[in-house]
Motif scaffolding. Structure first.
Motif, PDB file in Angstrom:
ATOM      1  N   CYS A   1       0.834  -1.210   0.000  1.00 44.37           N
ATOM      2  CA  CYS A   1       0.000   0.000   0.000  1.00 44.37           C
ATOM      3  C   CYS A   1       0.862   1.251   0.000  1.00 44.37           C
ATOM      4  N   LEU A   2       1.959   1.200   0.778  1.00 38.87           N
ATOM      5  CA  LEU A   2       2.825   2.370   0.882  1.00 38.87           C
ATOM      6  C   LEU A   2       3.521   2.626  -0.451  1.00 38.87           C
ATOM      7  N   ILE A   3       4.010   1.546  -1.083  1.00 36.43           N
ATOM      8  CA  ILE A   3       4.737   1.694  -2.344  1.00 36.43           C
ATOM      9  C   ILE A   3       3.838   2.297  -3.416  1.00 36.43           C
ATOM     10  N   ILE A   4       2.583   1.863  -3.461  1.00 35.89           N
ATOM     11  CA  ILE A   4       1.664   2.393  -4.470  1.00 35.89           C
ATOM     12  C   ILE A   4       0.984   3.665  -3.972  1.00 35.89           C
ATOM     13  N   GLY A   5       0.658   3.679  -2.682  1.00 36.49           N
ATOM     14  CA  GLY A   5      -0.152   4.770  -2.138  1.00 36.49           C
ATOM     15  C   GLY A   5       0.573   6.096  -2.077  1.00 36.49           C
ATOM     16  N   PHE A   6       1.852   6.064  -1.718  1.00 37.61           N
ATOM     17  CA  PHE A   6       2.587   7.326  -1.568  1.00 37.61           C
ATOM     18  C   PHE A   6       2.713   8.081  -2.889  1.00 37.61           C
TER      19      PHE A   6
ATOM     20  N   TYR B   1      -2.373  11.912   1.413  1.00 33.94           N
ATOM     21  CA  TYR B   1      -2.817  13.054   0.613  1.00 33.94           C
ATOM     22  C   TYR B   1      -3.120  14.243   1.514  1.00 33.94           C
ATOM     23  N   ALA B   2      -3.824  13.968   2.622  1.00 31.95           N
ATOM     24  CA  ALA B   2      -4.186  15.047   3.539  1.00 31.95           C
ATOM     25  C   ALA B   2      -2.936  15.738   4.070  1.00 31.95           C
ATOM     26  N   ALA B   3      -1.882  14.940   4.355  1.00 34.36           N
ATOM     27  CA  ALA B   3      -0.640  15.528   4.862  1.00 34.36           C
ATOM     28  C   ALA B   3       0.060  16.333   3.771  1.00 34.36           C
ATOM     29  N   LEU B   4       0.067  15.794   2.561  1.00 38.54           N
ATOM     30  CA  LEU B   4       0.724  16.481   1.438  1.00 38.54           C
ATOM     31  C   LEU B   4       0.008  17.778   1.090  1.00 38.54           C
ATOM     32  N   GLU B   5      -1.293  17.749   1.273  1.00 41.49           N
ATOM     33  CA  GLU B   5      -2.131  18.919   0.995  1.00 41.49           C
ATOM     34  C   GLU B   5      -1.667  20.121   1.821  1.00 41.49           C
ATOM     35  N   ARG B   6      -1.285  19.836   3.077  1.00 37.29           N
ATOM     36  CA  ARG B   6      -0.836  20.904   3.963  1.00 37.29           C
ATOM     37  C   ARG B   6       0.639  21.247   3.758  1.00 37.29           C
TER      38      ARG B   6
ATOM     39  N   PHE C   1       1.008  11.637  -3.831  1.00 37.16           N
ATOM     40  CA  PHE C   1       1.860  12.742  -4.278  1.00 37.16           C
ATOM     41  C   PHE C   1       1.352  13.278  -5.616  1.00 37.16           C
ATOM     42  N   PHE C   2       1.022  12.346  -6.496  1.00 36.18           N
ATOM     43  CA  PHE C   2       0.505  12.717  -7.812  1.00 36.18           C
ATOM     44  C   PHE C   2      -0.758  13.563  -7.673  1.00 36.18           C
ATOM     45  N   ILE C   3      -1.690  13.095  -6.832  1.00 37.59           N
ATOM     46  CA  ILE C   3      -2.957  13.815  -6.682  1.00 37.59           C
ATOM     47  C   ILE C   3      -2.724  15.193  -6.075  1.00 37.59           C
ATOM     48  N   ALA C   4      -1.843  15.241  -5.041  1.00 42.95           N
ATOM     49  CA  ALA C   4      -1.636  16.501  -4.326  1.00 42.95           C
ATOM     50  C   ALA C   4      -0.983  17.552  -5.222  1.00 42.95           C
ATOM     51  N   THR C   5      -0.254  17.104  -6.250  1.00 44.77           N
ATOM     52  CA  THR C   5       0.434  18.080  -7.099  1.00 44.77           C
ATOM     53  C   THR C   5      -0.382  18.458  -8.339  1.00 44.77           C
ATOM     54  N   ARG C   6      -1.605  17.908  -8.479  1.00 43.24           N
ATOM     55  CA  ARG C   6      -2.468  18.362  -9.591  1.00 43.24           C
ATOM     56  C   ARG C   6      -3.070  19.720  -9.232  1.00 43.24           C
ATOM     57  N   ASN C   7      -3.675  20.376 -10.217  1.00 45.05           N
ATOM     58  CA  ASN C   7      -4.326  21.638  -9.870  1.00 45.05           C
ATOM     59  C   ASN C   7      -5.680  21.382  -9.222  1.00 45.05           C
ATOM     60  N   GLU C   8      -6.211  22.436  -8.589  1.00 43.77           N
ATOM     61  CA  GLU C   8      -7.388  22.274  -7.724  1.00 43.77           C
ATOM     62  C   GLU C   8      -8.547  21.528  -8.381  1.00 43.77           C
TER      63      GLU C   8
ATOM     64  N   LYS D   1      -7.780  17.642  -8.988  1.00 46.03           N
ATOM     65  CA  LYS D   1      -7.597  16.932  -7.721  1.00 46.03           C
ATOM     66  C   LYS D   1      -8.863  16.179  -7.312  1.00 46.03           C
ATOM     67  N   VAL D   2      -9.976  16.910  -7.388  1.00 44.73           N
ATOM     68  CA  VAL D   2     -11.247  16.341  -6.937  1.00 44.73           C
ATOM     69  C   VAL D   2     -11.559  15.078  -7.733  1.00 44.73           C
ATOM     70  N   ILE D   3     -11.294  15.166  -9.041  1.00 48.11           N
ATOM     71  CA  ILE D   3     -11.595  14.013  -9.896  1.00 48.11           C
ATOM     72  C   ILE D   3     -10.723  12.822  -9.527  1.00 48.11           C
ATOM     73  N   TRP D   4      -9.423  13.090  -9.319  1.00 51.83           N
ATOM     74  CA  TRP D   4      -8.513  11.993  -8.959  1.00 51.83           C
ATOM     75  C   TRP D   4      -8.917  11.340  -7.640  1.00 51.83           C
ATOM     76  N   LEU D   5      -9.244  12.188  -6.649  1.00 47.61           N
ATOM     77  CA  LEU D   5      -9.664  11.649  -5.350  1.00 47.61           C
ATOM     78  C   LEU D   5     -10.915  10.809  -5.498  1.00 47.61           C
TER      79      LEU D   5
END
Lengths: 305, 343
Positions: free
Chosen positions: A103-108, A194-199, A112-119, A122-126
């Protein structure tokens, strides 16, 4: 901050007389749905088992004794350390760890990918991350089984494109179980990270980059330490439910060897019908999880000092 | 006026409730064992709404009833030994002598069943056998021996699914060793334990509800299975042959029982009468491909069933045996073995 604290004080004085009643719903929920069932299990684990399921109200330590000591097939050999259940626990921990690492290998990177998309995107990816989870867990696990079986689409595809010659033996292996658990709990890893990267303030990375820090160093020295709470939360959220899972081990692992979840299940609805032992195993599992969580909580609070 | 309103609404509520309870039947049944058309027929003939939950082993039926489901179901369908156990636990209601008008339809040899003499609590549902099936594409050798499961040839090692059913596995293991079921002899029990321990290394998986599926998909080449389920696997395209081993095989009969504290007792009896009609019993047999224990079904059966290899033990096969009910002491040893087997 000061204004917030001030309004908090007036709030609490306004609600002081009825505070007890306002807190009632949460106490009821915690008491009724959390404390009571756990307490019930605790009591049951110290009772005498009734033949063919059920309990007799006589206190005994037999269930814990059964967990720790092996007295042979007929129960009258001199007691030895019981490895049977310990090995079931170790196996479960191994599987859960494997699933967490996957999960960590794929999840991180996903987070990161989702957090670096534009606003907007992001919603669509999530949204896309959560879509598979509208389907029932059982259905998802069964479809995973169809996918990876010897004559399933995955093997057929690999054979057709010539990557392999004989089908990969995936079904009924430890890896299949880890894969199933990974698929079951992936969002629990993606979302906290994602929540952590968001901040996370990406100008830190830019600053480091301006100072000629290589990408790897930025990741290791800046990004990961800052979002560490998110990663740890994700790991716990994946590890803990994986530990007690029984669907994936049953369906993908062939149910040949028990995991903690299936061992406990068997005590209540299977052949064994030994409720106190099932309760005792649950209490031991619960204690293990508590130890992990307390350790984590203390490590966290130490870091914050 | 006020009182009267309350009174009338109470009456309405109560009668409504009665009508509600009167039109229901709650069935606890095995998976894939009741044709939907037959349920529909029952509902349209009687106007009774049927709800059905399913289980996948006799033991999980017992566990669910023990854990508080008793009183929420009207009928269940335990196997032979489980009827005896449920009756012993006081979980079955007694069917009065004149309460089933079709009781006379039960075949004579099943009236005085060892597990329910005189049929006080149950009626036959289906009976059949448990042994194993072998995929003939994978293995062409002799399959008339329980060695296939317990001491398999190299081609079959690691390709075996075993029913997740303690009673049937222990019974088949005892037949393989030629020891009595529920043996109290320690050496025999030890031999059974070490047999299971060594056989397990050749087994791929445990599962009952998957037993047919894994044979059809080719996940395994040998599957311990019920005879009718195996013929269904064959019909679904698996080249499997059902074995009647030299050492013997397990015989079972599933029975519809009247549960204690049934919320719709009267409807349960109507349901049992319905299932004792030859035409309806035959419908179950046509679907599940076992045998009905009911007289006069033959003319309603699909002709192919009579000659089906799964339903006709070969010449020279060992005897069929019911799963025995062990006493507490032996059962606890069995439970020990079962956990050792799975850890």
């Amino acid at each position: 901050m000061a204004a917030g604290a001030g309004s908090g004080r007036t709030m609490s004085s306004t609600f002081l007389p009825v505070r007890f009643w306002l807190l009632m719903p949460s106490w009821l929920i915690i008491g009724f749905f959390l404390a009571l069932p756990v307490l019930l299990m605790l009591v049951y684990s110290f009772l005498t088992k009734e033949f063919r399921g059920g309990v007799i109200w006589e206190p005994t330590l037999a269930a814990y004794d059964q967990f720790l000591f092996d007295r042979g097939l007929f129960g009258d050999d001199p007691p030895q350390i019981e490895w049977k259940y310990i090995s079931i626990f170790l196996r479960s921990i191994f599987q859960a760890t494997g699933a967490t690492i996957l999960c960590l290998i794929i999840g991180f990177p996903t987070a990161f990918f989702i957090a670096t998309r534009n606003e907007n995107t992001k919603v669509i990816w999530l949204f896309l991350v959560t879509v598979p989870y509208w389907v029932n867990l059982l259905i998802r696990t069964v479809s995973m089984k169809f996918l990876i079986r010897d004559s399933g689409p995955l093997n057929e595809l690999l054979i057709t494109i010539g990557a392999i010659e004989t089908p990969l033996k995936l079904i009924n292996t430890n890896f299949a179980v880890q894969l199933g658990l990974f698929y079951s709990y992936l969002p629990f890893m993606v979302l906290p990270i994602y929540a952590a990267l968001e901040r996370y303030n990406f100008t830190f990375s830019e600053a480091a980059s301006d100072l000629y820090a290589p990408k790897w160093t930025i990741l290791r020295q800046i990004l990961i330490p800052i979002i560490k709470p998110g990663i740890i939360a994700g790991c716990i959220l994946v590890f803990v439910p994986s530990l007690g899972a029984f669907l994936a081990p049953d369906l993908l692992g062939g149910a040949k060897t028990f995991m903690i979840g299936s061992l406990i299940e068997d005590q209540f609805k299977g052949n064994a019908g030994n409720w106190p032992f099932g309760a005792a195993s649950s209490m031991i599992l619960l204690s293990l999880v508590m130890i992990v969580l307390i350790y984590y909580a203390r490590a966290q609070s130490k870091e914050q000092v | 006026m006020f009182l009267r309103t309350i009174f009338t609404s109470l009456i309405i509520l109560l009668t409504a409730n009665f009508a509600y309870a009167g039109g229901k039947l709650s069935v606890y049944h095995w998976f894939e064992y009741m044709p939907q058309e037959l349920l529909d027929k029952f509902e349209s003939e009687t106007g009774i709404d049927v709800t059905m939950d399913t289980y996948d082993s006799n033991e999980s039926l017992l566990a669910a009833l023990k854990a508080g489901k008793l009183g929420s179901y009207d009928v269940a369908v335990p196997g032979d030994y489980m009827v005896e156990i449920l009756a012993g636990e006081g979980m079955l209601d007694t069917i009065g002598d004149s309460e089933l008008k079709n009781k006379g339809n039960i075949e004579p040899q099943w009236i005085e069943a060892s597990f329910d003499p005189g049929r006080k609590h149950s009626i036959p549902y289906q009976w059949g056998s448990t042994s194993f099936s072998v995929n003939r594409d994978v293995y062409k050798g002799n399959i008339n021996t329980t060695d296939i499961i317990f001491n398999p040839p190299d081609e079959l090692k690691g390709k075996i699914n075993v029913l997740d059913s303690q009673g049937e596995v222990m019974a088949l293991g005892s037949l393989h060793l030629g020891i009595p079921q529920c043996s109290t002899d320690r050496d025999q029990l030890k031999a059974l334990d070490s047999l299971l321990q060594s056989a397990k290394t050749h087994w791929a998986s445990f599962g009952s509800d998957i037993a047919k599926d894994v044979l059809v998909s080719g996940d395994v080449a040998v599957g311990m299975i019920w005879n009718g389920f195996s013929s269904k696997a064959r019909e679904e395209g698996a080249n499997v042959e059902y074995s009647y081993p030299d050492q013997g095989y397990v015989v079972w009969m599933d029975n519809v029982v009247l549960l204690k504290d049934a919320p719709n007792r009267q409807n349960a009896l109507i349901f049992m009468d319905f299932l004792l009609e030859p035409e309806n019993a035959a419908a179950v047999t046509n679907y599940a491909q076992y045998n009905a224990g009911v007289k006069g079904v033959t003319k309603f059966l699909e002709p192919a069933l009579a000659t089906m290899p799964e339903n006709n033990p070969r010449e020279g096969a060992g005897p069929g045996a019911f799963v025995a009910v062990c006493d507490q002491e032996t059962q606890e040893v069995y439970d020990q073995m079962w956990t050792r087997l799975r850890s």
